[in-house]
Each structure stands twice: as structure tokens, then as C-alpha cells.
Design a protein around this motif. Sequence first.
Motif, PDB file in Angstrom:
ATOM      1  N   MET A 125       0.853  -1.199   0.000  1.00 47.71           N
ATOM      2  CA  MET A 125       0.000   0.000   0.000  1.00 47.71           C
ATOM      3  C   MET A 125       0.877   1.233   0.000  1.00 47.71           C
ATOM      4  O   MET A 125       1.980   1.231   0.577  1.00 47.71           O
ATOM      5  N   GLY A 126       0.379   2.272  -0.668  1.00 48.58           N
ATOM      6  CA  GLY A 126       1.192   3.462  -0.902  1.00 48.58           C
ATOM      7  C   GLY A 126       1.487   4.280   0.336  1.00 48.58           C
ATOM      8  O   GLY A 126       2.459   5.034   0.362  1.00 48.58           O
ATOM      9  N   SER A 127       0.660   4.129   1.370  1.00 46.46           N
ATOM     10  CA  SER A 127       0.818   4.949   2.574  1.00 46.46           C
ATOM     11  C   SER A 127       0.222   4.217   3.765  1.00 46.46           C
ATOM     12  O   SER A 127      -0.683   3.384   3.601  1.00 46.46           O
ATOM     13  N   ASP A 128       0.701   4.573   4.953  1.00 47.78           N
ATOM     14  CA  ASP A 128       0.073   3.977   6.141  1.00 47.78           C
ATOM     15  C   ASP A 128      -1.351   4.506   6.323  1.00 47.78           C
ATOM     16  O   ASP A 128      -2.150   3.921   7.055  1.00 47.78           O
ATOM     17  N   SER A 129      -1.688   5.595   5.614  1.00 49.63           N
ATOM     18  CA  SER A 129      -3.071   6.093   5.685  1.00 49.63           C
ATOM     19  C   SER A 129      -4.036   5.153   4.948  1.00 49.63           C
ATOM     20  O   SER A 129      -5.247   5.276   5.068  1.00 49.63           O
ATOM     21  N   ASP A 130      -3.504   4.191   4.190  1.00 53.05           N
ATOM     22  CA  ASP A 130      -4.338   3.199   3.491  1.00 53.05           C
ATOM     23  C   ASP A 130      -4.641   1.979   4.367  1.00 53.05           C
ATOM     24  O   ASP A 130      -5.459   1.124   3.993  1.00 53.05           O
ATOM     25  N   LEU A 131      -3.962   1.906   5.506  1.00 52.48           N
ATOM     26  CA  LEU A 131      -4.017   0.675   6.303  1.00 52.48           C
ATOM     27  C   LEU A 131      -5.414   0.322   6.804  1.00 52.48           C
ATOM     28  O   LEU A 131      -5.840  -0.838   6.734  1.00 52.48           O
TER      29      LEU A 131
ATOM     30  N   ALA B 107       4.978   3.941  -4.855  1.00 47.92           N
ATOM     31  CA  ALA B 107       5.572   4.034  -6.196  1.00 47.92           C
ATOM     32  C   ALA B 107       6.384   5.310  -6.337  1.00 47.92           C
ATOM     33  O   ALA B 107       7.383   5.350  -7.070  1.00 47.92           O
ATOM     34  N   HIS B 108       5.965   6.364  -5.633  1.00 47.07           N
ATOM     35  CA  HIS B 108       6.606   7.677  -5.785  1.00 47.07           C
ATOM     36  C   HIS B 108       7.656   7.941  -4.713  1.00 47.07           C
ATOM     37  O   HIS B 108       8.739   8.411  -4.992  1.00 47.07           O
ATOM     38  N   ARG B 109       7.290   7.628  -3.459  1.00 48.15           N
ATOM     39  CA  ARG B 109       8.151   8.019  -2.340  1.00 48.15           C
ATOM     40  C   ARG B 109       9.258   7.003  -2.076  1.00 48.15           C
ATOM     41  O   ARG B 109      10.291   7.346  -1.526  1.00 48.15           O
ATOM     42  N   SER B 110       9.010   5.749  -2.400  1.00 48.27           N
ATOM     43  CA  SER B 110      10.038   4.719  -2.145  1.00 48.27           C
ATOM     44  C   SER B 110      10.102   3.748  -3.320  1.00 48.27           C
ATOM     45  O   SER B 110       9.842   2.552  -3.173  1.00 48.27           O
TER      46      SER B 110
ATOM     47  N   ALA C  71      -2.057  -4.454  -4.772  1.00 46.36           N
ATOM     48  CA  ALA C  71      -1.466  -3.120  -4.647  1.00 46.36           C
ATOM     49  C   ALA C  71      -2.574  -2.097  -4.405  1.00 46.36           C
ATOM     50  O   ALA C  71      -3.499  -1.973  -5.208  1.00 46.36           O
ATOM     51  N   ALA C  72      -2.481  -1.379  -3.293  1.00 47.41           N
ATOM     52  CA  ALA C  72      -3.485  -0.367  -2.937  1.00 47.41           C
ATOM     53  C   ALA C  72      -2.840   1.008  -2.938  1.00 47.41           C
ATOM     54  O   ALA C  72      -1.754   1.183  -2.369  1.00 47.41           O
ATOM     55  N   ALA C  73      -3.503   1.969  -3.589  1.00 46.11           N
ATOM     56  CA  ALA C  73      -2.974   3.340  -3.569  1.00 46.11           C
ATOM     57  C   ALA C  73      -4.105   4.313  -3.866  1.00 46.11           C
ATOM     58  O   ALA C  73      -5.133   3.946  -4.438  1.00 46.11           O
ATOM     59  N   GLY C  74      -3.875   5.554  -3.446  1.00 45.93           N
ATOM     60  CA  GLY C  74      -4.853   6.603  -3.710  1.00 45.93           C
ATOM     61  C   GLY C  74      -4.252   7.696  -4.564  1.00 45.93           C
ATOM     62  O   GLY C  74      -3.077   7.661  -4.907  1.00 45.93           O
ATOM     63  N   MET C  75      -5.084   8.655  -4.929  1.00 44.42           N
ATOM     64  CA  MET C  75      -4.690   9.834  -5.719  1.00 44.42           C
ATOM     65  C   MET C  75      -4.036   9.412  -7.044  1.00 44.42           C
ATOM     66  O   MET C  75      -4.640   8.681  -7.803  1.00 44.42           O
ATOM     67  N   ALA C  76      -2.816   9.898  -7.341  1.00 38.50           N
ATOM     68  CA  ALA C  76      -2.142   9.484  -8.587  1.00 38.50           C
ATOM     69  C   ALA C  76      -1.608   8.075  -8.375  1.00 38.50           C
ATOM     70  O   ALA C  76      -0.433   7.875  -8.070  1.00 38.50           O
TER      71      ALA C  76
ATOM     72  N   PRO D 296      -8.228   0.822  -5.455  1.00 37.26           N
ATOM     73  CA  PRO D 296      -8.198   2.290  -5.365  1.00 37.26           C
ATOM     74  C   PRO D 296      -8.618   2.754  -3.971  1.00 37.26           C
ATOM     75  O   PRO D 296      -9.646   2.313  -3.455  1.00 37.26           O
ATOM     76  N   MET D 297      -7.795   3.623  -3.391  1.00 40.26           N
ATOM     77  CA  MET D 297      -8.074   4.113  -2.045  1.00 40.26           C
ATOM     78  C   MET D 297      -8.893   5.397  -2.076  1.00 40.26           C
ATOM     79  O   MET D 297      -8.647   6.282  -2.910  1.00 40.26           O
ATOM     80  N   PRO D 298      -9.860   5.520  -1.169  1.00 41.99           N
ATOM     81  CA  PRO D 298     -10.602   6.782  -1.070  1.00 41.99           C
ATOM     82  C   PRO D 298      -9.698   7.868  -0.487  1.00 41.99           C
ATOM     83  O   PRO D 298      -8.607   7.585  -0.021  1.00 41.99           O
TER      84      PRO D 298
HETATM   85  C1  RP5 Z   1      -1.091   7.593  -2.123  1.00 42.51           C
HETATM   86  O1  RP5 Z   1      -1.484   8.854  -1.736  1.00 42.51           O
HETATM   87  C2  RP5 Z   1      -1.345   6.701  -0.949  1.00 42.51           C
HETATM   88  O2  RP5 Z   1      -1.651   5.407  -1.394  1.00 42.51           O
HETATM   89  C3  RP5 Z   1      -2.495   7.340  -0.232  1.00 42.51           C
HETATM   90  O3  RP5 Z   1      -3.731   6.729  -0.558  1.00 42.51           O
HETATM   91  C4  RP5 Z   1      -2.470   8.765  -0.751  1.00 42.51           C
HETATM   92  C5  RP5 Z   1      -2.199   9.764   0.344  1.00 42.51           C
HETATM   93  O4  RP5 Z   1      -1.045   9.410   1.031  1.00 42.51           O
HETATM   94  P1  RP5 Z   1      -0.621  10.154   2.385  1.00 42.51           P
HETATM   95  O5  RP5 Z   1      -0.379  11.585   2.025  1.00 42.51           O
HETATM   96  O6  RP5 Z   1      -1.771   9.969   3.349  1.00 42.51           O
HETATM   97  O7  RP5 Z   1       0.616   9.451   2.875  1.00 42.51           O
HETATM   98  O8  RP5 Z   1       0.254   7.542  -2.494  1.00 42.51           O
END
Ligand code: RP5
Length: 164
Positions: free
Chosen positions: A10-16, A40-43, A64-69, A88-90
Motif C-alpha cells: 500500500m502506498g501509505s500507512d493512511s491506506d491501512l 511508487a513515488h516516495r520509495s 497493490a493499494a494506492a490513492g490519488m495518482a 483504489p483508495m478513497p
Molecule cells: C497515495 O497517496 C497513498 O496510497 C495514499 O492513498 C495517498 C495519500 O497518502 P498520504 O499523504 O496519506 O501518505 O500515495
Amino acid sequence: MSNPTVLILMGSDSDLTTMEETARVLTEFGVPYEMHVSSAHRSPAKTSKLTREAEGRGIQVIIAAAGMAAHLAGVVAAETPLPVIAVPMPGGALNGVDALYAMVQMPGGMPVATMAIGKAGAKNAGLLAVQMLSLSCPELRGKFVAYKTRMAEEVEEKDRALQA
Ligand code: RP5
């Protein structure tokens, strides 16, 4: 968990909070998994390493879970022959529609199986992984068939209650 067969990224711990739904399903079916925050972007180097090493470690499906771009599922698919399920994450200004469009619009030749936005998608990602693993595991197939039977019975019970 030892000998994981599903890798959840997952792209962020905010997706957990959302992706705990996937973990719950896999636990219910007794499927060992491993979960990492890896963007994908930060690491990108970490994401690449986890993806490239996955198959050799016995992983059969990557979620694979991620939000935004939301590039995560695409970059993972680019680096592995394993099937990739995208969730896709809200959140963000477009509340997951941006991530849905990014994930579902993979160009021809590079499939990712995109689920619904949020918890329903996270749940279905776990179930789809179970179905994929079931193709070579009769015991797991049996559990999945029992799950569907239970679901149909629950609908029946609700309908009986409505008719009473
Ligand atoms: C994405 O950006 C992450 O998967 C997350 O859903 C979103 C926001 O990330 P944070 O700013 O909360 O770390 O890369």
C-alpha cells in the motif's frame, strides 16, 4: 507470517485502515500474507525490490493499494509476471475516483485487476486472491464454495424474515 503466498503493498500507512479488510479475508481463509507500506513515488527502490523478489519467495498474487495518482499497481505489474490486483483508495480531492481511473485505465498489454474503491474493493481483492490460489488448491476451493453457499443462505434467511 511464514511462507506468504500473497503480498499486499500500500502506498501509505493512511491506506491501512481500508486494507485491513483484505488482511481479514485472507486470515479467514487461512492464506498466509505479507503486508508492506511501499510507495511508487516516495520509495520506488523499495517497491521495486519487494516486487522483483516476490515470485522467488513463493508469492503467487500481489495486491497493490494506492490513492490519488495511483501508480503503484502499474509499476508493480511492470516488474513481475505475477497477477496484480489493484485497490483504489478513497481520500484526496476526488475521493478515490482519481485512483480508480488510474488503475482501471492500464494500457493494453499490462493488465491489473482493478477492484471497487475502498473497503468493498479491499474485501474483494482478498477474495479474488483466494479464487486465484484455489485453482491449484482444492482445499481452498472448498472453503470458497462454502463461503458462497453461506452467503446465499444468509440472503435466504433475510428474505424469509421479510416474508414472515
Ligand atoms: C497515495 O497517496 C497513498 O496510497 C495514499 O492513498 C495517498 C495519500 O497518502 P498520504 O499523504 O496519506 O501518505 O500515495
